[in-house]
Design an enzyme around this catalytic site. Structure first.
Site, PDB file in Angstrom:
ATOM      1  CG  ASN A  96      -2.049  -0.972   1.124  1.00 50.37           C
ATOM      2  OD1 ASN A  96      -2.738  -1.023   0.106  1.00 50.37           O
ATOM      3  ND2 ASN A  96      -2.250  -1.768   2.166  1.00 50.37           N
ATOM      4  CB  CYS A 100      -3.974  -4.627  -4.966  1.00 54.52           C
ATOM      5  SG  CYS A 100      -4.391  -3.175  -5.948  1.00 54.52           S
ATOM      6  CG  ASN A 156     -10.306  -1.955   1.160  1.00 54.26           C
ATOM      7  OD1 ASN A 156      -9.455  -1.102   1.015  1.00 54.26           O
ATOM      8  ND2 ASN A 156     -10.005  -3.233   1.349  1.00 54.26           N
ATOM      9  CB  CYS A 179     -11.078  -0.457  -5.128  1.00 52.40           C
ATOM     10  SG  CYS A 179     -10.582  -1.787  -4.000  1.00 52.40           S
TER      11      CYS A 179
END
Length: 263
Positions: A67, A76, A173, A200
């Site tokens: 990150n 991710c 998230n 995302c």
């Protein structure tokens, strides 16, 4: 002073620093301060995250994701798609590959030079709460359906959920999801970045599966078009009685520029 060669990629506005470590180890997993500095948009290259492309026995490559706070992160999705595009650009893979990430193995396909489809992990459990869904698609995601995603203060509203009593220790998230005539519109607050991101991958995957449950979707193969602030994406999946399988995250993955940065 040593210089690190890097590439900058973006997947629907989700941007990443990519570093090829197959022949030389430029960055260690413990280099948190360096990774954070490189991701800084004022004092470094600037990115939502940094990704190392590394060799790993039995796989075409290994993806190591950090990150922007410099800490190694959970999966991710857009970063995975950009890593595949990067490996393809380097001729490390052909039009398909099998690679290792923090949440396990993944398959991916390069449809053309700027469109990548990534197979995500199966999802076997979704929590339905009061006004929200919570599930893990490689990273944990809180899904709230809203009437108008464009009117949400994503940072303020997302941060309030990410740091509430339940989630503040590990974080989550947060995705505010609007049903449209075309599919879904999703805006996301990302932990680790601690800000809104333009897209995302694991988030839109979670939103599509939550949408399936919200509308009591049928078993079988489905595809959901998704609009994020960084562009158009799609989720293709198979719903069964017990779970979701064959989940594919589809979207753009583009090279922005390359260069060298002092270590």
């Amino acid at each position: 002073m040593e210089s690190i060669p890097f590439y900058k990629y973006q997947g629907a506005g989700n941007d990443f620093i990519m570093i090829d470590q197959r022949q030389h180890q430029w960055i260690l997993r413990s280099d948190q301060a360096l990774v954070e500095q490189l991701c800084d948009r004022r004092f470094g290259i600037g990115a939502d995250g940094l990704i190392l492309l590394q060799n790993h026995p039995g796989f075409d490559f290994e993806m190591v994701y950090f990150n922007s706070d410099g800490r190694e992160g959970s999966m991710c999705g857009n970063g995975g798609r950009c890593t595949v595009a990067f490996a393809h650009h380097l001729s490390a893979i052909g039009e398909s590959c099998h690679f290792l990430a923090v949440d396990g193995s993944h398959d991916a396909k390069v449809s053309n030079s700027e469109w990548v489809e990534l197979k995500m992990i199966d999802v076997t459990h979704v929590e339905r709460g009061s006004g929200f869904y919570y599930l893990n698609t490689g990273s944990p995601h809180y899904i709230a359906f809203v009437e108008n995603a464009d009117q949400i203060d994503v940072v303020q509203a997302g941060r309030a959920i990410r740091y509430n009593e339940r989630f503040k220790a590990e974080g989550t998230n947060v995705n505010f999801t609007q049903v449209t005539d075309q599919g879904l519109k999703v805006v996301t607050y990302e932990r680790g970045v601690e800000d809104e991101t333009l897209a995302c991958g694991t988030g839109v995957t979670a939103a599509a599966l939550a949408y399936h449950l919200q509308r009591n979707g049928q078993h079988g193969v489905h595809e959901v078009p998704i609009q994020v602030k960084g562009g158009a994406m799609a989720i293709r999946y198979t719903a069964t009685e017990q779970d979701f399988k064959e989940i594919w995250l589809c979207g753009p993955a583009k090279l922005v520029f390359k260069g060298q940065v002092k270590k």
